[in-house]
Design a protein around this motif. Structure first.
Motif, PDB file in Angstrom:
ATOM      1  N   VAL A 267       0.843  -1.205   0.000  1.00  0.00           N
ATOM      2  CA  VAL A 267       0.000   0.000   0.000  1.00  0.00           C
ATOM      3  C   VAL A 267       0.873   1.249   0.000  1.00  0.00           C
ATOM      4  CG1 VAL A 267      -1.699   1.337   1.290  1.00  0.00           C
ATOM      5  CG2 VAL A 267      -1.943  -1.155   1.114  1.00  0.00           C
TER       6      VAL A 267
ATOM      7  N   ASN B  33       1.103   4.090  -3.022  1.00  0.00           N
ATOM      8  CA  ASN B  33       0.868   5.502  -2.694  1.00  0.00           C
ATOM      9  C   ASN B  33       1.795   6.437  -3.462  1.00  0.00           C
ATOM     10  OD1 ASN B  33      -1.070   6.728  -0.861  1.00  0.00           O
ATOM     11  ND2 ASN B  33      -0.452   5.136   0.594  1.00  0.00           N
TER      12      ASN B  33
ATOM     13  N   PRO C  49      -5.056   2.943  -2.312  1.00  0.00           N
ATOM     14  CA  PRO C  49      -5.155   4.292  -1.748  1.00  0.00           C
ATOM     15  C   PRO C  49      -6.057   5.192  -2.596  1.00  0.00           C
ATOM     16  CG  PRO C  49      -2.868   3.570  -1.883  1.00  0.00           C
ATOM     17  CD  PRO C  49      -3.678   2.571  -2.647  1.00  0.00           C
TER      18      PRO C  49
END
Length: 470
Positions: A291, A295, A338
């Motif tokens: 994650v 991002n 995200p």
């Protein structure tokens, strides 16, 4: 005024507007195309020995390399990859070509038989004749160089049939080869989007070999079209490539590598990582790291110079990718992507964000089939044995990767994985000195390496006996 001839139109994956048109090849053109190739092949074989062919190919590669930055825009325009990554495909294609050029003398030389007084025996590698090369849009320079260079070095003539999505790439190759001195019609280009016409060309008696790169369905159709003739058919088809993260791995480093291997080129690589299995001991940390890496990615205008991801190839492809994702979500998967890609997604339907999916399983198509999009599907496993079992639970077998600090153990696990290439601590990299080959439904035959010449030659034995002296 319309000529009445069928026309192929290339639609921009960025704007959905027409950007190129080409007259479509028709069945009535097959005889003249094949006859021109036959005549060119005969002259090429008689007039160009291996040294002359090597000199020609070397010059062509130099010219192509000089045009890499200039021609990069074509790739972005026609298939949507961000501009900063496109020149490197052309330069990598040149490097592959130079590897095959370097090994060609050794590979193509005569092979002597056993010594015996009064006898001379050897095996010669003869060109097949006319090679039909049908190739895909996602890495058109790389895919084409895999067949073009060894086939030419072996002395064949070629007919190149590109995807209608990337019509200029074989035209660039042809202009480069002609600038290097290639005789007329040794390489010809046809633009064809009609499956029936292509089938007729494949089955034409003048075609001596076919290489196909594309979908499994397209490969099976090509094989069927050639089935009534005794010719070689090389197939490089799809992939549903798995990765396994062992518990001893540096998860932050592995996460960056996995994300790149999954979503580079918007996940539109045969050897993109599509399934990620992570040992339960590091699962949570790995997912968190993925994650974090995602991002840092930007989905946007591929000409901007700052986008990591551009559009996928078409609206149809985007719809299929989103369908796989939605089916997984409906079956219990969870998205961890995200919320930073809205600006990029607003550019159009083909701008598909990188999707991180967890809580997945092998009842979901996103794990069982090739999605061919920027999707990172992550499943928890409890052991090496479970990971290998799941990695092999696919009818495709192009590449796979194992991520571990214990390389000897990684190598032992690699022996158990059913794929043509198994990486340890690497992914998504066809090395020119290794055979690029698919297991299961991922293909048949091979390109690259010293074995990449095999599908473009046939063996001819010379068995000479000294006659007695009267």
């Amino acid at each position: 005024m319309s000529t009445g001839k069928p026309v192929l139109t290339t639609i921009s994956p960025i704007t959905q507007q027409p950007i190129h048109t080409r007259d479509e090849f028709t069945p009535d053109q097959i005889p003249s195309l094949v006859e021109a190739s036959k005549a060119a092949f005969k002259n090429f074989k008689a007039s160009y020995d291996l040294a002359a062919r090597q000199k020609l190919v070397a010059k062509a590669l130099d010219i192509l390399e000089s045009k890499a930055d200039e021609r990069a825009r074509d790739l972005t325009e026609q298939m949507g990859r961000p501009i900063q990554y496109c020149a490197s495909e052309i330069k990598t294609a040149v490097a592959r070509g130079r590897y095959m050029l370097r090994v060609s003398t050794e590979v193509l030389k005569d092979v002597p038989g056993d010594e015996e007084a009064g006898f001379t025996r050897y095996i010669r590698k003869e060109p097949l004749g006319i090679i039909l090369v049908i190739f895909a849009w996602n890495y058109p320079y790389l895919i084409l160089i895999n067949s073009l260079v060894p086939a030419l070095l072996a002395g064949n003539a070629l007919i190149l049939k590109p995807s209608p999505q990337t019509p200029t790439i074989p035209e660039t190759f042809l202009s480069v080869l002609e600038e290097a001195g290639l005789p007329k019609n040794v390489v010809q280009v046809v633009h064809c989007g009609n499956a029936d016409t292509l089938s007729k060309l494949v089955s034409s008696p003048g075609i001596d070999s076919v290489t196909f790169t594309g979908s499994v369905a397209g490969g099976l159709a090509t094989q069927q079209a050639a089935a009534k003739r005794v010719i070689p058919v090389g197939l490089e088809l799809g992939g549903n490539d798995p990765a396994y993260i062992r518990p001893d791995m540096d998860v932050k480093w592995a996460a960056a590598e996995i994300v790149d291997g999954s979503v580079f080129n918007s996940g539109q690589s045969c050897c993109s990582i599509e399934r990620v299995y992570v040992h339960e001991d590091v699962y949570d940390k790995f997912v968190e790291a993925v994650v974090g890496v995602v991002n840092g990615y930007k989905l946007g205008d591929p000409f901007s110079g700052s986008s990591h991801l551009g559009p996928v190839i078409s609206v149809k492809s985007a719809q299929n990718i989103r369908k796989h994702i939605q089916e997984a979500l409906d079956a219990g998967a969870k998205s961890l992507t995200p919320d930073i890609f809205k600006e990029g997604e607003a550019l159009g339907e083909t701008f598909v964000r990188p999707e991180i999916l967890v809580n997945v399983n092998h009842n979901m198509r996103v794990m069982k089939e090739e999605t061919f999009g920027p999707v990172i599907a992550i499943q928890k496993v409890t052991s090496d044995e479970e990971a290998v079992q799941l990695m092999n639970d696919s009818d495709l077998g192009l590449t796979a990767s194992i991520w571990t600090r214990d390389v000897p153990t990684g190598e032992k696990l690699a022996e158990l994985v059913e794929a043509g290439t198994v990486f340890v601590n690497r992914a998504d990299y066809p090395s020119p000195d290794l055979a690029w080959t698919g297991w299961k439904n991922s293909g048949r035959g091979q390109t690259l390496s010293k074995f990449g010449f095999d599908q473009f030659v046939r063996l001819k034995n010379f068995h000479l006996k000294q006659a007695p002296t009267p």
